[in-house]
Design a protein around this motif. Structure first.
Motif, PDB file in Angstrom:
ATOM      1  N   VAL A 180       1.046  -1.227  -0.066  1.00  0.00           N
ATOM      2  CA  VAL A 180       0.030  -0.016  -0.133  1.00  0.00           C
ATOM      3  C   VAL A 180       0.738   1.338  -0.031  1.00  0.00           C
ATOM      4  O   VAL A 180       0.525   2.176  -0.655  1.00  0.00           O
ATOM      5  N   ASP A 181       1.996   1.220   0.748  1.00  0.00           N
ATOM      6  CA  ASP A 181       2.850   2.402   0.798  1.00  0.00           C
ATOM      7  C   ASP A 181       3.903   2.329  -0.050  1.00  0.00           C
ATOM      8  O   ASP A 181       4.936   3.221  -0.025  1.00  0.00           O
ATOM      9  N   GLY A 182       3.977   1.513  -1.097  1.00  0.00           N
ATOM     10  CA  GLY A 182       4.938   1.288  -2.186  1.00  0.00           C
ATOM     11  C   GLY A 182       6.574   0.989  -1.384  1.00  0.00           C
ATOM     12  O   GLY A 182       7.352   0.985  -1.948  1.00  0.00           O
ATOM     13  N   VAL A 183       6.371  -0.091  -0.410  1.00  0.00           N
ATOM     14  CA  VAL A 183       7.443  -0.582   0.166  1.00  0.00           C
ATOM     15  C   VAL A 183       7.734  -2.005  -0.168  1.00  0.00           C
ATOM     16  O   VAL A 183       7.024  -2.766   0.208  1.00  0.00           O
ATOM     17  N   PRO A 184       8.789  -2.314  -1.022  1.00  0.00           N
ATOM     18  CA  PRO A 184       8.806  -3.805  -1.643  1.00  0.00           C
ATOM     19  C   PRO A 184       9.516  -4.471  -0.531  1.00  0.00           C
ATOM     20  O   PRO A 184      10.132  -4.414   0.228  1.00  0.00           O
ATOM     21  N   GLY A 185       8.827  -5.941  -0.501  1.00  0.00           N
ATOM     22  CA  GLY A 185       9.353  -6.757   0.601  1.00  0.00           C
ATOM     23  C   GLY A 185      10.474  -7.817  -0.253  1.00  0.00           C
ATOM     24  O   GLY A 185      10.930  -7.473  -1.166  1.00  0.00           O
ATOM     25  N   ILE A 186      10.934  -8.735   0.708  1.00  0.00           N
ATOM     26  CA  ILE A 186      12.101  -9.248   0.654  1.00  0.00           C
ATOM     27  C   ILE A 186      11.520 -10.514  -0.897  1.00  0.00           C
ATOM     28  O   ILE A 186      12.541 -10.883  -1.213  1.00  0.00           O
ATOM     29  N   GLN A 187      10.456 -10.638  -0.680  1.00  0.00           N
ATOM     30  CA  GLN A 187       9.917 -11.773  -1.892  1.00  0.00           C
ATOM     31  C   GLN A 187      10.031 -11.080  -3.331  1.00  0.00           C
ATOM     32  O   GLN A 187      10.154 -11.889  -4.141  1.00  0.00           O
ATOM     33  N   HIS A 188      10.414  -9.847  -3.367  1.00  0.00           N
ATOM     34  CA  HIS A 188      10.497  -9.303  -4.680  1.00  0.00           C
ATOM     35  C   HIS A 188      11.971  -9.870  -5.199  1.00  0.00           C
ATOM     36  O   HIS A 188      12.236  -9.665  -6.436  1.00  0.00           O
ATOM     37  N   VAL A 189      12.853 -10.038  -4.419  1.00  0.00           N
ATOM     38  CA  VAL A 189      14.363 -10.265  -4.753  1.00  0.00           C
ATOM     39  C   VAL A 189      14.673 -11.826  -4.273  1.00  0.00           C
ATOM     40  O   VAL A 189      15.375 -12.475  -4.888  1.00  0.00           O
ATOM     41  N   VAL A 190      13.882 -12.451  -3.326  1.00  0.00           N
ATOM     42  CA  VAL A 190      13.713 -13.885  -3.211  1.00  0.00           C
ATOM     43  C   VAL A 190      12.426 -14.297  -3.035  1.00  0.00           C
ATOM     44  O   VAL A 190      11.756 -14.450  -1.933  1.00  0.00           O
ATOM     45  N   PRO A 191      11.855 -14.549  -4.218  1.00  0.00           N
ATOM     46  CA  PRO A 191      10.539 -15.455  -4.039  1.00  0.00           C
ATOM     47  C   PRO A 191      10.108 -16.210  -3.106  1.00  0.00           C
ATOM     48  O   PRO A 191       8.787 -16.325  -2.436  1.00  0.00           O
ATOM     49  N   ALA A 192      10.931 -17.349  -2.682  1.00  0.00           N
ATOM     50  CA  ALA A 192      10.681 -18.175  -1.760  1.00  0.00           C
ATOM     51  C   ALA A 192      10.532 -17.707  -0.264  1.00  0.00           C
ATOM     52  O   ALA A 192       9.877 -18.401   0.458  1.00  0.00           O
ATOM     53  N   PHE A 193      11.059 -16.478  -0.178  1.00  0.00           N
ATOM     54  CA  PHE A 193      10.959 -16.028   1.351  1.00  0.00           C
ATOM     55  C   PHE A 193       9.470 -15.509   1.667  1.00  0.00           C
ATOM     56  O   PHE A 193       9.380 -14.144   1.187  1.00  0.00           O
ATOM     57  N   GLY A 194       8.503 -16.133   2.099  1.00  0.00           N
ATOM     58  CA  GLY A 194       7.410 -15.766   2.268  1.00  0.00           C
ATOM     59  C   GLY A 194       6.992 -15.160   3.906  1.00  0.00           C
ATOM     60  O   GLY A 194       7.765 -15.066   4.588  1.00  0.00           O
ATOM     61  N   ARG A 195       5.747 -15.096   3.804  1.00  0.00           N
ATOM     62  CA  ARG A 195       5.258 -14.431   5.184  1.00  0.00           C
ATOM     63  C   ARG A 195       5.300 -15.251   6.395  1.00  0.00           C
ATOM     64  O   ARG A 195       5.738 -15.135   7.282  1.00  0.00           O
ATOM     65  N   LYS A 196       5.259 -16.619   6.013  1.00  0.00           N
ATOM     66  CA  LYS A 196       5.597 -17.451   7.235  1.00  0.00           C
ATOM     67  C   LYS A 196       6.812 -17.607   7.750  1.00  0.00           C
ATOM     68  O   LYS A 196       7.152 -17.683   8.914  1.00  0.00           O
ATOM     69  N   THR A 197       7.684 -17.695   6.678  1.00  0.00           N
ATOM     70  CA  THR A 197       9.041 -17.547   7.253  1.00  0.00           C
ATOM     71  C   THR A 197       9.522 -16.473   7.753  1.00  0.00           C
ATOM     72  O   THR A 197      10.192 -16.418   9.073  1.00  0.00           O
ATOM     73  N   ALA A 198       8.911 -15.350   7.567  1.00  0.00           N
ATOM     74  CA  ALA A 198       9.325 -14.023   8.166  1.00  0.00           C
ATOM     75  C   ALA A 198       8.908 -13.899   9.376  1.00  0.00           C
ATOM     76  O   ALA A 198       9.208 -13.367  10.415  1.00  0.00           O
ATOM     77  N   MET A 199       7.229 -14.458   9.612  1.00  0.00           N
ATOM     78  CA  MET A 199       6.862 -14.349  11.069  1.00  0.00           C
ATOM     79  C   MET A 199       7.641 -15.324  11.892  1.00  0.00           C
ATOM     80  O   MET A 199       7.729 -14.837  12.994  1.00  0.00           O
ATOM     81  N   LYS A 200       8.138 -16.474  11.588  1.00  0.00           N
ATOM     82  CA  LYS A 200       8.652 -17.262  12.341  1.00  0.00           C
ATOM     83  C   LYS A 200      10.096 -16.945  12.786  1.00  0.00           C
ATOM     84  O   LYS A 200      10.354 -16.980  13.913  1.00  0.00           O
ATOM     85  N   LEU A 201      10.612 -16.286  11.853  1.00  0.00           N
ATOM     86  CA  LEU A 201      12.083 -15.602  12.316  1.00  0.00           C
ATOM     87  C   LEU A 201      11.889 -14.652  13.211  1.00  0.00           C
ATOM     88  O   LEU A 201      12.738 -14.416  14.136  1.00  0.00           O
TER      89      LEU A 201
END
Length: 349
Positions: A250-271
């Protein structure tokens, strides 16, 4: 830097807008204000958190020796994030502002003090220098000659309703709210931030709540520390770190999945849950393995990418603005009905 504040109205000083019959008042009467049934009670959590110098919060013993009854007696002060209320979706709308502010006054804040905050000129310049895509979609084109600007009457409406308006040149409203909120809490107040902006979730604590306008339900709804725990099963200190990794579309801030597609929300929350904060996670990844190979590589290779996201998304609490005693007094509501009806008449005229 310049601060602009709008003073309070005189008791009998009202708008010169055209008046219309009283049946218009139905447009500004609220059915109810409550939390959605899927949320818990709107009372604050019984857990206590201490804030560090970096905006993180650390759990502490329940109520630090004070009773829940004493805590509930703390006075409230509301911080009204005005700009998002002036839009219907992505389109400027004075009608949306009138609707939400009327509901807010009549059913939410009542006589509690309210401090309204708007973006200052060039408020998001610093963040856009770090990340040009930041809120790029909100750069609205100039309205036509006959179009009404969304903020055209905002200052006057709020001033006539005895609400001070604060703008700080070079700062976004979010940072001003975070700074003033912290000052209010230090003075012993409970702070309630009125905004649809999810950025404010990073500020939630035992003394800080959010009240959110829900378009589908046509009402405001309180969101507290208990609600956050129930929704995410973690503490608000994790919210900012999680969004730095997954981004904020929404605010135009790209997440890590834009450069590493396998890095999803579940992995992020777990870490984030395991390490507590983005910086702790990045520091750990720099010296040892913290996850699967793709996650480990992403955290080391794109550490600067994630730290940039943190700089963009973290709310600042060091804006040069000082809360004033006169902003913290019980609000005189005697003008509210007539002011809002006059404003409504103008919009429908």
């Amino acid at each position: 830097m310049m601060m602009t504040t709008v003073g309070f109205a005189q008791p009998n000083s009202l708008f010169s807008f055209r008046s219309k019959p009283n049946d218009k008042s139905q447009a500004f009467r609220t059915r109810c204000v409550s939390s959605p049934s899927s949320l818990l009670s709107s009372s604050s959590s019984s857990q206590t958190f201490h804030r560090t110098g970096y905006g993180q919060v650390i759990q502490k013993d329940v109520f630090s020796g004070i009773s829940e009854e004493t805590w509930k007696k703390k006075k409230r002060v509301f911080f009204l994030d005005v700009s998002p209320l002036c839009y219907e979706g992505n389109k400027p709308s004075s009608h949306a502002f009138a609707r939400w502010v009327s509901l807010f006054f009549s059913q939410v804040s009542l006589t509690d003090p309210v401090i309204a905050v708007l973006d200052g000129e060039e408020g998001n310049k610093r963040r856009r220098e770090l990340l040009p895509s930041y809120k790029a979609h909100r750069r609205s084109p100039n309205p036509g000659r006959n179009s009404k600007r969304p903020h055209q009457f905002v200052d006057e409406v709020l001033r006539k309703c005895n609400v001070p308006v604060v703008r700080i040149e070079g700062h976004e409203a979010d940072d001003v709210v975070a700074t003033l909120m912290e000052q209010a809490v230090q003075r012993g107040y409970r702070a309630v931030i009125a905004s649809p902006d999810k950025d404010f979730k990073q500020l939630i604590s035992e003394n800080v709540q959010i009240v959110i306008p829900l378009e589908d339900l046509k009402r405001w709804s309180f969101y507290t520390l208990k609600h956050y725990h129930a929704q995410y099963n973690c503490d608000p200190q994790s919210d900012l770190s999680f969004r730095c990794i997954v981004g904020d579309e929404v605010d135009g801030v790209p997440g890590i999945q834009h450069v590493v597609p396998a890095f999803g929300r579940k992995t992020a929350m777990k870490l984030v849950r395991k390490h507590g904060s983005l910086e702790s996670l990045l520091s750990a990844a720099a010296v040892r393995t913290v996850g699967r190979p793709y996650a480990q590589e992403a955290l080391t290779k794109y550490a600067d990418y994630l730290r940039r996201n943190y700089q963009v998304l973290a709310l600042k609490r060091d804006v040069r603005v000082q809360i004033q005693e006169e902003w913290l007094v019980e609000r005189d509501t005697s003008n509210d009905s007539e002011v809002m009806l006059s404003f409504s008449s103008t919009l429908h005229g």
